[in-house]
Design a protein around this motif. Sequence first.
Motif, PDB file in Angstrom:
ATOM      1  N   ILE A   9       0.827  -1.207   0.000  1.00  0.00           N
ATOM      2  CA  ILE A   9       0.000   0.000   0.000  1.00  0.00           C
ATOM      3  C   ILE A   9       0.860   1.255   0.000  1.00  0.00           C
ATOM      4  O   ILE A   9       0.411   2.337  -0.400  1.00  0.00           O
ATOM      5  N   LEU A  10       2.121   1.122   0.409  1.00  0.00           N
ATOM      6  CA  LEU A  10       3.012   2.286   0.430  1.00  0.00           C
ATOM      7  C   LEU A  10       3.376   2.762  -0.971  1.00  0.00           C
ATOM      8  O   LEU A  10       3.640   3.949  -1.171  1.00  0.00           O
ATOM      9  N   ILE A  11       3.372   1.863  -1.946  1.00  0.00           N
ATOM     10  CA  ILE A  11       3.723   2.251  -3.317  1.00  0.00           C
ATOM     11  C   ILE A  11       2.722   3.274  -3.856  1.00  0.00           C
ATOM     12  O   ILE A  11       3.126   4.374  -4.247  1.00  0.00           O
ATOM     13  N   PRO A  12       1.410   2.963  -3.880  1.00  0.00           N
ATOM     14  CA  PRO A  12       0.486   4.001  -4.364  1.00  0.00           C
ATOM     15  C   PRO A  12       0.443   5.231  -3.460  1.00  0.00           C
ATOM     16  O   PRO A  12       0.249   6.354  -3.941  1.00  0.00           O
ATOM     17  N   TYR A  13       0.662   5.044  -2.155  1.00  0.00           N
ATOM     18  CA  TYR A  13       0.650   6.193  -1.244  1.00  0.00           C
ATOM     19  C   TYR A  13       1.737   7.196  -1.622  1.00  0.00           C
ATOM     20  O   TYR A  13       1.474   8.396  -1.756  1.00  0.00           O
ATOM     21  N   TYR A  14       2.964   6.718  -1.797  1.00  0.00           N
ATOM     22  CA  TYR A  14       4.054   7.635  -2.119  1.00  0.00           C
ATOM     23  C   TYR A  14       3.964   8.151  -3.554  1.00  0.00           C
ATOM     24  O   TYR A  14       4.434   9.264  -3.836  1.00  0.00           O
ATOM     25  N   ILE A  15       3.341   7.414  -4.451  1.00  0.00           N
ATOM     26  CA  ILE A  15       3.102   7.931  -5.807  1.00  0.00           C
ATOM     27  C   ILE A  15       2.109   9.090  -5.728  1.00  0.00           C
ATOM     28  O   ILE A  15       2.327  10.148  -6.335  1.00  0.00           O
ATOM     29  N   ILE A  16       1.027   8.896  -4.985  1.00  0.00           N
ATOM     30  CA  ILE A  16       0.044   9.972  -4.815  1.00  0.00           C
ATOM     31  C   ILE A  16       0.674  11.172  -4.119  1.00  0.00           C
ATOM     32  O   ILE A  16       0.449  12.322  -4.514  1.00  0.00           O
ATOM     33  N   LEU A  17       1.498  10.913  -3.112  1.00  0.00           N
ATOM     34  CA  LEU A  17       2.185  12.004  -2.413  1.00  0.00           C
ATOM     35  C   LEU A  17       3.083  12.783  -3.368  1.00  0.00           C
ATOM     36  O   LEU A  17       3.150  14.012  -3.314  1.00  0.00           O
ATOM     37  N   SER A  18       3.769  12.088  -4.269  1.00  0.00           N
ATOM     38  CA  SER A  18       4.653  12.769  -5.223  1.00  0.00           C
ATOM     39  C   SER A  18       3.869  13.616  -6.222  1.00  0.00           C
ATOM     40  O   SER A  18       4.399  14.589  -6.760  1.00  0.00           O
ATOM     41  N   LEU A  19       2.607  13.258  -6.489  1.00  0.00           N
ATOM     42  CA  LEU A  19       1.775  14.061  -7.389  1.00  0.00           C
ATOM     43  C   LEU A  19       1.451  15.425  -6.777  1.00  0.00           C
ATOM     44  O   LEU A  19       1.185  16.384  -7.492  1.00  0.00           O
ATOM     45  N   PHE A  20       1.480  15.502  -5.460  1.00  0.00           N
ATOM     46  CA  PHE A  20       1.215  16.754  -4.762  1.00  0.00           C
ATOM     47  C   PHE A  20       2.510  17.462  -4.356  1.00  0.00           C
ATOM     48  O   PHE A  20       2.500  18.302  -3.450  1.00  0.00           O
ATOM     49  N   ASN A  21       3.607  17.151  -5.035  1.00  0.00           N
ATOM     50  CA  ASN A  21       4.926  17.670  -4.684  1.00  0.00           C
ATOM     51  C   ASN A  21       4.970  19.203  -4.688  1.00  0.00           C
ATOM     52  O   ASN A  21       5.470  19.815  -3.745  1.00  0.00           O
ATOM     53  N   LYS A  22       4.436  19.838  -5.728  1.00  0.00           N
ATOM     54  CA  LYS A  22       4.483  21.305  -5.796  1.00  0.00           C
ATOM     55  C   LYS A  22       3.678  21.947  -4.669  1.00  0.00           C
ATOM     56  O   LYS A  22       4.116  22.918  -4.058  1.00  0.00           O
ATOM     57  N   LYS A  23       2.513  21.395  -4.396  1.00  0.00           N
ATOM     58  CA  LYS A  23       1.675  21.954  -3.332  1.00  0.00           C
ATOM     59  C   LYS A  23       2.349  21.773  -1.974  1.00  0.00           C
ATOM     60  O   LYS A  23       2.333  22.681  -1.137  1.00  0.00           O
ATOM     61  N   LEU A  24       2.961  20.602  -1.759  1.00  0.00           N
ATOM     62  CA  LEU A  24       3.646  20.360  -0.488  1.00  0.00           C
ATOM     63  C   LEU A  24       4.864  21.259  -0.339  1.00  0.00           C
ATOM     64  O   LEU A  24       5.141  21.754   0.754  1.00  0.00           O
ATOM     65  N   LYS A  25       5.607  21.472  -1.429  1.00  0.00           N
ATOM     66  CA  LYS A  25       6.776  22.354  -1.353  1.00  0.00           C
ATOM     67  C   LYS A  25       6.378  23.772  -0.978  1.00  0.00           C
ATOM     68  O   LYS A  25       7.105  24.451  -0.271  1.00  0.00           O
ATOM     69  N   SER A  26       5.222  24.214  -1.445  1.00  0.00           N
ATOM     70  CA  SER A  26       4.787  25.571  -1.095  1.00  0.00           C
ATOM     71  C   SER A  26       4.365  25.656   0.379  1.00  0.00           C
ATOM     72  O   SER A  26       4.491  26.704   1.002  1.00  0.00           O
TER      73      SER A  26
END
Length: 135
Positions: A111-128
Motif C-alpha cells: 500500500i506504500l507504493i500508491p501512497y508515495y506515488i500519490i504524495l509525489s503528485l502533490f509535490n508542488k503543493k507540499l513544497k509551497s
Amino acid sequence: MGQEIEHMGIIHAVHGRNIQVKILQVSACSGCHAKGACSSADMDEKFVDVDAEGRKFEVGETVTLYGQASMGYLAVFLAFVLPFLLILAVLFLVGQFTSNEIVSGALGLGILIPYYIILSLFNKKLKSRLKFRIR
C-alpha cells in the motif's frame, strides 16, 4: 504567530532566486562529553532549497532559516504517521478476509507504493506549504 523552527546554515550555492543552504543537523547527544565512546552520537549535513525573495546572498554567508512548527508536524504526519496507519489498516482488513499472513504483510507494505506515488503528485503543493525562509 505560532512557534517557529530555526536552523543556522551556510549558503552553499546560489542559482538565481534559488539558494541552497547547508545546515548541520545534530542529535541531542552530539554535545555530550561521552559521544566519543557512544555510537549513537549523530551529525549530518542537510541541504535545504530556499527562495531568495529578491534579496542578494553570497556563497559562504551565514544565515538563519525559519519556518512554522506546524510545517514540521505536517511533514512527520505525511512521512511517518499516515503510512504507518495505512499499513495497520490494510493488515487488519486483509487479515479479516484471509488467514495468510504473507499476503497480509505483502499488501500492507504494498500500500506504500500508491501512497508515495500519490504524495509525489502533490509535490508542488507540499513544497509551497513546507517552505523555509531566510531571516
